[in-house]
Design a protein around this motif. Sequence first.
Motif, PDB file in Angstrom:
ATOM      1  N   ALA A   1      -3.101   4.033  -0.871  1.00  0.00           N
ATOM      2  CA  ALA A   1      -3.800   4.085   0.420  1.00  0.00           C
ATOM      3  C   ALA A   1      -5.134   4.805   0.242  1.00  0.00           C
ATOM      4  CB  ALA A   1      -2.941   4.811   1.440  1.00  0.00           C
TER       5      ALA A   1
ATOM      6  N   THR B   1       0.843  -1.181   0.000  1.00  0.00           N
ATOM      7  CA  THR B   1       0.000   0.000   0.000  1.00  0.00           C
ATOM      8  C   THR B   1       0.886   1.241   0.000  1.00  0.00           C
ATOM      9  OG1 THR B   1      -1.678  -1.203   1.253  1.00  0.00           O
ATOM     10  CG2 THR B   1      -1.874   1.188   1.205  1.00  0.00           C
TER      11      THR B   1
ATOM     12  N   ARG C   1      -1.330  -0.977  -4.371  1.00  0.00           N
ATOM     13  CA  ARG C   1      -2.543  -0.148  -4.388  1.00  0.00           C
ATOM     14  C   ARG C   1      -2.278   1.114  -3.581  1.00  0.00           C
ATOM     15  NH1 ARG C   1      -5.811  -3.740  -0.289  1.00  0.00           N
ATOM     16  NH2 ARG C   1      -5.296  -2.623   1.587  1.00  0.00           N
TER      17      ARG C   1
ATOM     18  N   HIS D   1       5.171   3.567   2.637  1.00  0.00           N
ATOM     19  CA  HIS D   1       4.660   2.328   2.060  1.00  0.00           C
ATOM     20  C   HIS D   1       4.466   1.329   3.191  1.00  0.00           C
ATOM     21  CE1 HIS D   1       5.202   3.979  -1.791  1.00  0.00           C
ATOM     22  NE2 HIS D   1       6.390   3.483  -2.100  1.00  0.00           N
TER      23      HIS D   1
END
Length: 130
Positions: free
Chosen positions: A129, A14, A127, A19
């Motif tokens: 957040a 994420t 992906r 990260h």
Amino acid sequence: MTLTEHALTGSVLTTGADHRMLVGLPWYRSMPYSSIVRLSLTVDGVPAEDLQLEASDEWADLPSLATMTDRSWFLQDRRPLRWRPAGPLGARVEIVLRVGLHLPNLVGPTGDGVQVLQEVRGEVPVRAAA
């Protein structure tokens, strides 16, 4: 599934201000956090900087983990890692997680403690957040 494969099963990287990714302990039994003597992560070949593990509801770098003798990482627990972003990422990334463990109660032939290095490789989706 191998001894270490489960560590990245279902992991998603994420992205955001930092990260994050959930990982499992790449070992066959629960271990005290203080037994972690090495912790590193590469993302598409780039080392993660300022890597921390959420251990017992607090973020800890490697030196801090050494003091956590009374808390353990259980096999069923997926713990978050976080690190500083190093650049843009694609939709999927190649992850290499390395965890060095000092094995409690084991002594080598020279009388020194026994350590193992577990390396887990896998491709995980990325992906943003929410």
